[in-house]
Design a protein around this motif. Structure first.
Motif, short mmCIF file in Angstrom:
data_model
loop_
_atom_site.label_atom_id
_atom_site.label_comp_id
_atom_site.label_asym_id
_atom_site.label_seq_id
_atom_site.Cartn_x
_atom_site.Cartn_y
_atom_site.Cartn_z
N CYS A 17 0.87 -1.17 0.00
CA CYS A 17 0.00 0.00 0.00
C CYS A 17 0.91 1.22 0.00
O CYS A 17 1.74 1.37 0.89
N CYS A 33 0.23 3.63 3.35
CA CYS A 33 0.66 3.32 4.73
C CYS A 33 1.77 2.27 4.76
O CYS A 33 2.21 1.89 5.84
N CYS A 82 -6.21 -1.84 0.65
CA CYS A 82 -5.40 -2.04 1.86
C CYS A 82 -6.33 -2.26 3.05
O CYS A 82 -7.27 -1.50 3.26
N CYS A 126 -5.40 0.79 6.03
CA CYS A 126 -5.85 2.19 5.93
C CYS A 126 -7.08 2.32 5.03
O CYS A 126 -7.55 3.43 4.82
ZN ZN Z 1 -2.73 1.30 3.51
#
Ligand code: ZN
Ligand code: ZN
Lengths: 86, 136
Positions: B5, B8, B83, B86
């Protein structure tokens, strides 16, 4: 309630129903996949009730999607309303 | 690391949508929904795992083709996998291992790697092959 295949006359068993699910998974460093969570994105009741339109149910015996479903008759208004509210 | 991701930097936990095929039967007028089994083989579980693996393999293979531009966020987003940390969709294959300064042409790259080619030839053929001289 009854369900039958109009192609091979298979009745009340061996019918396949695909349902979209949201799944959370973990990818391990070696690429192995671990399932963590699964939740349906579609209502099973809707799928079955709308099958005459969507034709999603498949007969496992002959792979036909020409499936007839006879739904239960609901005896009181509460039950009918509950079904409508699904 | 297989996917990452870009918001994050989580590279383990992801979410996607997969079709799960289950079997329905009618028992005493009621619907029973269960896994589709064939002797010892669980078709529902196996097909699900294969489909999930297919999605992951597809996203890894097509790389940028799995992304769509989101006009509102001005970001590229993954169409298939998000993801789980997040909830973002900036999930991509980790950066490829490429040199930052890449030679301009194929010829330049080949000249740059000439020593490796010579070593390879020597390993294969000893000193039997003539080494080509540059044209003047
Ligand atoms: Zn993420
Ligand atoms: Zn059939």
């Amino acid at each position: 309630m009854d369900i039958y295949c109009q192609s091979c006359k298979n009745t009340n068993k061996r019918f396949l129903l695909p349902i979209w699910n949201k799944t959370t998974f973990k990818i391990e460093t070696d690429g192995d996949i671990k399932l963590l969570h699964l939740s349906p994105l579609e209502s099973l009741e809707d799928k079955i009730a709308d099958n005459h339109v969507k034709k999603d149910i498949i007969c496992r015996g002959c792979s036909s999607n020409d499936i007839k479903i006879i739904l239960n008759e609901y005896e009181d208004d509460d039950e009918r309303n509950a079904l409508n509210g699904l | 690391m297989h996917l990452v991701c870009n918001a994050c930097f989580n590279y383990s936990y992801f979410t996607t949508s997969v079709e799960l095929v289950r079997e329905i039967k009618i028992d005493n007028g009621n619907i029973v929904i269960e896994d589709s089994l064939c002797q010892d083989f669980n078709f529902s579980a196996t097909a699900f795992r294969h489909l999930l693996q297919d999605i992951i393999n597809y996203v890894k293979r097509v790389d940028f083709d799995a992304m769509d531009y989101n006009e509102d966020s001005h970001c590229f987003e993954n169409k298939y996998i998000s993801c789980s940390e997040c909830e973002g969709k900036m999930v991509t294959v980790p950066q490829r291992k490429i040199k930052i300064v890449k030679p301009e042409s194929l010829g330049e790259e080949i000249i740059e790697n000439r020593k490796e080619l010579l070593n390879l030839r020597r390993r294969k053929n000893g000193h039997l092959l003539p080494i080509l001289q540059k044209h003047k």
